[in-house]
Design a protein around this motif. Sequence first.
Motif, PDB file in Angstrom:
ATOM      1  N   VAL A  15       0.534  -1.442   0.145  1.00  0.00           N
ATOM      2  CA  VAL A  15      -0.196  -0.015  -0.159  1.00  0.00           C
ATOM      3  C   VAL A  15       1.209   1.530   0.143  1.00  0.00           C
ATOM      4  CG1 VAL A  15      -1.721   1.235   1.542  1.00  0.00           C
ATOM      5  CG2 VAL A  15      -1.809  -1.186   1.568  1.00  0.00           C
ATOM      6  N   THR A  16       0.947   2.067  -0.844  1.00  0.00           N
ATOM      7  CA  THR A  16       1.732   2.939  -1.307  1.00  0.00           C
ATOM      8  C   THR A  16       0.882   4.307  -0.541  1.00  0.00           C
ATOM      9  OG1 THR A  16       0.949   4.026  -3.281  1.00  0.00           O
ATOM     10  CG2 THR A  16       2.973   2.383  -2.916  1.00  0.00           C
ATOM     11  N   GLY A  17       1.290   5.518   0.135  1.00  0.00           N
ATOM     12  CA  GLY A  17       0.498   6.344   1.185  1.00  0.00           C
ATOM     13  C   GLY A  17       0.066   5.485   1.601  1.00  0.00           C
ATOM     14  N   GLY A  18       0.281   4.293   2.563  1.00  0.00           N
ATOM     15  CA  GLY A  18       0.348   3.739   3.436  1.00  0.00           C
ATOM     16  C   GLY A  18      -0.187   4.519   4.858  1.00  0.00           C
ATOM     17  N   ALA A  19       0.525   5.125   5.364  1.00  0.00           N
ATOM     18  CA  ALA A  19       0.627   6.020   6.386  1.00  0.00           C
ATOM     19  C   ALA A  19      -0.587   6.974   7.320  1.00  0.00           C
ATOM     20  CB  ALA A  19       1.974   7.075   6.862  1.00  0.00           C
ATOM     21  N   SER A  20      -1.167   7.129   6.600  1.00  0.00           N
ATOM     22  CA  SER A  20      -2.643   8.014   6.896  1.00  0.00           C
ATOM     23  C   SER A  20      -3.518   8.405   5.826  1.00  0.00           C
ATOM     24  CB  SER A  20      -2.051   9.093   6.838  1.00  0.00           C
ATOM     25  OG  SER A  20      -2.187   9.789   6.121  1.00  0.00           O
ATOM     26  N   GLY A  21      -4.615   8.810   5.782  1.00  0.00           N
ATOM     27  CA  GLY A  21      -5.913   8.933   5.417  1.00  0.00           C
ATOM     28  C   GLY A  21      -6.583   7.220   4.848  1.00  0.00           C
ATOM     29  N   ILE A  22      -6.953   6.887   3.676  1.00  0.00           N
ATOM     30  CA  ILE A  22      -7.333   6.118   2.430  1.00  0.00           C
ATOM     31  C   ILE A  22      -5.904   4.957   2.786  1.00  0.00           C
ATOM     32  CG2 ILE A  22      -8.175   4.957   0.566  1.00  0.00           C
ATOM     33  CD1 ILE A  22      -9.613   8.249  -0.005  1.00  0.00           C
ATOM     34  N   GLY A  23      -5.512   5.099   2.434  1.00  0.00           N
ATOM     35  CA  GLY A  23      -4.033   4.146   2.726  1.00  0.00           C
ATOM     36  C   GLY A  23      -4.624   3.149   3.830  1.00  0.00           C
ATOM     37  N   GLU A  24      -4.111   4.271   5.031  1.00  0.00           N
ATOM     38  CA  GLU A  24      -3.881   3.654   6.298  1.00  0.00           C
ATOM     39  C   GLU A  24      -5.539   2.631   6.181  1.00  0.00           C
ATOM     40  OE1 GLU A  24      -4.714   5.138  11.022  1.00  0.00           O
ATOM     41  OE2 GLU A  24      -3.921   6.263   9.633  1.00  0.00           O
ATOM     42  N   ALA A  25      -6.068   2.674   6.210  1.00  0.00           N
ATOM     43  CA  ALA A  25      -7.396   2.458   6.182  1.00  0.00           C
ATOM     44  C   ALA A  25      -7.096   0.634   5.486  1.00  0.00           C
ATOM     45  CB  ALA A  25      -8.827   3.021   5.569  1.00  0.00           C
ATOM     46  N   THR A  26      -6.456   1.123   4.042  1.00  0.00           N
ATOM     47  CA  THR A  26      -6.680  -0.167   3.172  1.00  0.00           C
ATOM     48  C   THR A  26      -5.630  -0.840   3.834  1.00  0.00           C
ATOM     49  OG1 THR A  26      -7.477   1.401   1.764  1.00  0.00           O
ATOM     50  CG2 THR A  26      -6.136  -0.872   0.647  1.00  0.00           C
ATOM     51  N   ALA A  27      -4.965  -0.296   4.414  1.00  0.00           N
ATOM     52  CA  ALA A  27      -3.436  -1.382   4.940  1.00  0.00           C
ATOM     53  C   ALA A  27      -4.730  -2.267   6.039  1.00  0.00           C
ATOM     54  CB  ALA A  27      -2.476  -0.858   5.652  1.00  0.00           C
ATOM     55  N   ARG A  28      -5.303  -1.544   6.836  1.00  0.00           N
ATOM     56  CA  ARG A  28      -5.744  -1.457   8.253  1.00  0.00           C
ATOM     57  C   ARG A  28      -6.678  -3.054   7.641  1.00  0.00           C
ATOM     58  NH1 ARG A  28      -4.473   0.112  12.915  1.00  0.00           N
ATOM     59  NH2 ARG A  28      -3.534   2.054  12.465  1.00  0.00           N
ATOM     60  N   LYS A  29      -7.571  -3.130   6.645  1.00  0.00           N
ATOM     61  CA  LYS A  29      -8.454  -3.460   6.120  1.00  0.00           C
ATOM     62  C   LYS A  29      -8.326  -4.676   5.238  1.00  0.00           C
ATOM     63  CE  LYS A  29     -12.590  -1.477   6.525  1.00  0.00           C
ATOM     64  NZ  LYS A  29     -13.734  -1.906   7.007  1.00  0.00           N
ATOM     65  N   PHE A  30      -6.931  -5.001   4.666  1.00  0.00           N
ATOM     66  CA  PHE A  30      -6.003  -5.338   4.370  1.00  0.00           C
ATOM     67  C   PHE A  30      -5.499  -6.708   5.637  1.00  0.00           C
ATOM     68  CE2 PHE A  30      -4.215  -3.875   0.552  1.00  0.00           C
ATOM     69  CZ  PHE A  30      -5.438  -3.834  -0.176  1.00  0.00           C
ATOM     70  N   ALA A  31      -5.337  -6.299   6.632  1.00  0.00           N
ATOM     71  CA  ALA A  31      -4.680  -7.458   7.344  1.00  0.00           C
ATOM     72  C   ALA A  31      -6.196  -7.809   8.565  1.00  0.00           C
ATOM     73  CB  ALA A  31      -4.190  -6.826   8.441  1.00  0.00           C
ATOM     74  N   LEU A  32      -7.229  -7.501   7.978  1.00  0.00           N
ATOM     75  CA  LEU A  32      -8.498  -7.523   9.081  1.00  0.00           C
ATOM     76  C   LEU A  32      -9.157  -8.738   8.084  1.00  0.00           C
ATOM     77  CD1 LEU A  32     -10.848  -7.078  11.088  1.00  0.00           C
ATOM     78  CD2 LEU A  32     -12.015  -5.934   9.387  1.00  0.00           C
ATOM     79  N   HIS A  33      -8.606  -8.993   6.591  1.00  0.00           N
ATOM     80  CA  HIS A  33      -9.414 -10.165   6.054  1.00  0.00           C
ATOM     81  C   HIS A  33      -8.068 -11.239   4.771  1.00  0.00           C
ATOM     82  CE1 HIS A  33     -13.303  -8.546   4.272  1.00  0.00           C
ATOM     83  NE2 HIS A  33     -13.183  -7.769   4.908  1.00  0.00           N
ATOM     84  N   GLY A  34      -7.429 -11.114   5.982  1.00  0.00           N
ATOM     85  CA  GLY A  34      -6.517 -11.916   6.134  1.00  0.00           C
ATOM     86  C   GLY A  34      -4.554 -12.137   5.120  1.00  0.00           C
ATOM     87  N   ALA A  35      -4.317 -10.505   4.882  1.00  0.00           N
ATOM     88  CA  ALA A  35      -3.183 -11.137   4.114  1.00  0.00           C
ATOM     89  C   ALA A  35      -2.225 -11.682   5.292  1.00  0.00           C
ATOM     90  CB  ALA A  35      -3.288  -9.802   3.807  1.00  0.00           C
ATOM     91  N   ARG A  36      -1.224 -11.971   4.386  1.00  0.00           N
ATOM     92  CA  ARG A  36      -0.393 -12.856   5.189  1.00  0.00           C
ATOM     93  C   ARG A  36       0.672 -11.392   4.975  1.00  0.00           C
ATOM     94  NH1 ARG A  36       4.726 -15.209   2.242  1.00  0.00           N
ATOM     95  NH2 ARG A  36       4.128 -15.648   0.091  1.00  0.00           N
ATOM     96  N   ALA A  37       0.851 -10.773   4.306  1.00  0.00           N
ATOM     97  CA  ALA A  37       1.528  -9.406   4.807  1.00  0.00           C
ATOM     98  C   ALA A  37       1.095  -8.444   3.971  1.00  0.00           C
ATOM     99  CB  ALA A  37       3.013  -9.916   4.230  1.00  0.00           C
ATOM    100  N   VAL A  38       1.301  -7.572   5.041  1.00  0.00           N
ATOM    101  CA  VAL A  38       0.667  -5.618   4.197  1.00  0.00           C
ATOM    102  C   VAL A  38       2.602  -5.582   4.613  1.00  0.00           C
ATOM    103  CG1 VAL A  38      -0.598  -3.947   4.846  1.00  0.00           C
ATOM    104  CG2 VAL A  38      -1.547  -6.554   5.219  1.00  0.00           C
ATOM    105  N   VAL A  39       2.277  -4.121   3.531  1.00  0.00           N
ATOM    106  CA  VAL A  39       3.557  -3.591   3.431  1.00  0.00           C
ATOM    107  C   VAL A  39       3.371  -2.217   3.195  1.00  0.00           C
ATOM    108  CG1 VAL A  39       6.034  -2.655   2.290  1.00  0.00           C
ATOM    109  CG2 VAL A  39       5.661  -5.330   2.224  1.00  0.00           C
ATOM    110  N   ILE A  40       3.381  -1.301   4.152  1.00  0.00           N
ATOM    111  CA  ILE A  40       3.027   0.050   4.069  1.00  0.00           C
ATOM    112  C   ILE A  40       4.273   1.012   3.167  1.00  0.00           C
ATOM    113  CG2 ILE A  40       2.629   2.168   5.417  1.00  0.00           C
ATOM    114  CD1 ILE A  40       0.915   0.317   7.306  1.00  0.00           C
ATOM    115  N   ALA A  41       4.308   1.742   2.658  1.00  0.00           N
ATOM    116  CA  ALA A  41       5.170   2.501   1.573  1.00  0.00           C
ATOM    117  C   ALA A  41       4.252   3.959   1.990  1.00  0.00           C
ATOM    118  CB  ALA A  41       5.783   2.071   0.413  1.00  0.00           C
ATOM    119  N   ASP A  42       5.492   4.544   2.337  1.00  0.00           N
ATOM    120  CA  ASP A  42       5.395   5.903   2.556  1.00  0.00           C
ATOM    121  C   ASP A  42       6.887   7.113   2.971  1.00  0.00           C
ATOM    122  OD1 ASP A  42       3.677   8.589   3.227  1.00  0.00           O
ATOM    123  OD2 ASP A  42       2.248   7.907   3.898  1.00  0.00           O
TER     124      ASP A  42
END
Length: 263
Positions: A15-42
């Motif tokens: 998730v680029t731009g994952g430190a805040s806003g839509i990116g942060e919310a999406t990183a959390r949803k990815f994890a909630l939905h069982g992603a094995r790994a979520v990489v936040i880039a920002d």
Amino acid sequence: MTELKKKLHDKVAIVTGGASGIGEATARKFALHGARAVVIADVQDQKGQDVAASIGPHCNFIHCDVTDEEQVKSLVDSTVQMHGRLDIMFSNAGIFCSSMQTVLEFELSEYDKLMVVNVRGMAACVKHAARAMVEGGVRGSVICTASVVATIGLKWFTDYTMSKHTILGLMRSASIQLGAYGIRVNCVSPGTVQTPITDSLVNFKDVEQMTKFTASLGIDGGKEFMSPEHVANAVVFLASEDSQFISGHNLVVEGVVDGGQKS
């Protein structure tokens, strides 16, 4: 209570731009939905590290300025090296205008700064994610953040509007070129969402002010305004097998008008 369906079980996502806003919310949803790994880039190092830590050990942060192609390539390569593959790229990093940017008072130096992030950076992310997926034989999903303004014009913010139109062209071309590899490419186009960018423009707690602001842009979002989580839900859909036959699509998420769904 029914257990949440893990739509992204065992997937590896960036998730680029994952430190805040839509990116942060999406990183959390990815994890909630069982992603094995979520990489936040920002480029927001402390925020990115804090978000990754709050999500858990299966989430990590990598500093990445998307305007630097080598950093984007390193981000993708590092993700594949750490986790074995890349299934999902949510190319979300972007910036907004520094001024009203009307055609008659168009600051081209500001245009250059915005386009290198919103367009060049997006192209670099799509390019290197797609290469990793092709090389790994992964039938992956690439999602780009566009905007409701990607299909309309505005009274202001000319360069921002131009950048989002361009992203649709990138997505449509990439979806055709990558279809043979089983890689899907789509856009999510939010309407007015409460993020750090929009917080700097208008007070979301003032419904009248918000209504006037969106109306002034030619966007009718009704009297209810979206949170980043609403957009994140749409991104999860595009990332998951629920949308396995959807590619080259611009999914507009722009809210409710007077109790009815806006088309």
